[in-house]
Design an enzyme around this catalytic site. Sequence first.
Site, PDB file in Angstrom:
ATOM      1  N   SER A  83       1.046  -1.306   0.128  1.00 52.26           N
ATOM      2  CA  SER A  83      -0.041   0.079  -0.180  1.00 52.26           C
ATOM      3  C   SER A  83       0.704   1.075  -0.038  1.00 52.26           C
ATOM      4  O   SER A  83       2.203   1.010   0.516  1.00 52.26           O
ATOM      5  CB  SER A  83      -0.921  -0.031   1.223  1.00 52.26           C
ATOM      6  N   TYR A 133      -2.141  -0.114  10.353  1.00 53.67           N
ATOM      7  CA  TYR A 133      -2.031  -0.642   9.171  1.00 53.67           C
ATOM      8  C   TYR A 133      -0.830  -0.149   8.417  1.00 53.67           C
ATOM      9  O   TYR A 133      -0.386  -1.016   7.913  1.00 53.67           O
ATOM     10  CB  TYR A 133      -3.141   0.143   8.374  1.00 53.67           C
TER      11      TYR A 133
END
Length: 275
Positions: free
Chosen positions: A134, A147
């Site tokens: 990501s 995250y």
Amino acid sequence: MGRLRCAVVTGASTGIGQAAARELARLGFRVFGGVRSEADAEAARRIGLSPVRLDVTDEPQVQRVRQRLEDESDGRVDVLVNNAGIGVAGPLESVEVEALRRQLDVNLLGVHRMVRALAPMLIAAGGRIVNISSISGRIGYPYLGAYAASKHALEGYSDALRRELSPHGVRVVVVQPGVIDTPIWGKSALSAEQVAALPERYRREAGRVLSGLDRTGLRAPSPERVARVIGRAATAARPRARYALPLGTRIQARLVPLVPEALIDWAADRALGRR
């Protein structure tokens, strides 16, 4: 007649994983798609996939998948797409240790379990590992710290793995999507009740950031765009170490190492309305 190429995709029930599984099937792979329920397995069969029950945090399930692949793919796996992931949101001060443990167990240790189980078969095939990271693997966004921690760890893990496996014929590629229109963002958003339960010092900003994840996802690119990049990463003769998309994410990923931290902090403050 040549051997049918074999691909394994974790988290293939929805979003990027499902789109990637479809794309690899279109490219001629037999795709073993990791799913969590019988309903998802039946849906996978309907689109031509070979479903496998797979929770990447469950070592016995991972080993059962390994055994099935040994039996049905001639002991060779051409592509492993480590896509399964979750997002834990909230200010880090308020993230429970167990929630952070779960975040890392899925997004990092789940990848490690799959690599340990399938590395011999990937080496036998001269295969490819595609890890779905990501832009949060490059930038630690406020209120998505858990995250970001998992994806930063995955980036370092992938670099080391690439350098270890390249002499053995296995390429390791990282795909870095920005915000993509997938269910993970809706699942990550905090409810009004959860925001209200946070320490008062975080409520305004956290509510603004986290309750907006659903709306951000609705404006984001489709998983199919990511799937096409995964297809290229899985089949290119000389894949890049990293693919970032869309264009804005690619620019961010390239600029972050060059920009002073103070400037990035300033931009984050401005985005949160502190300036």
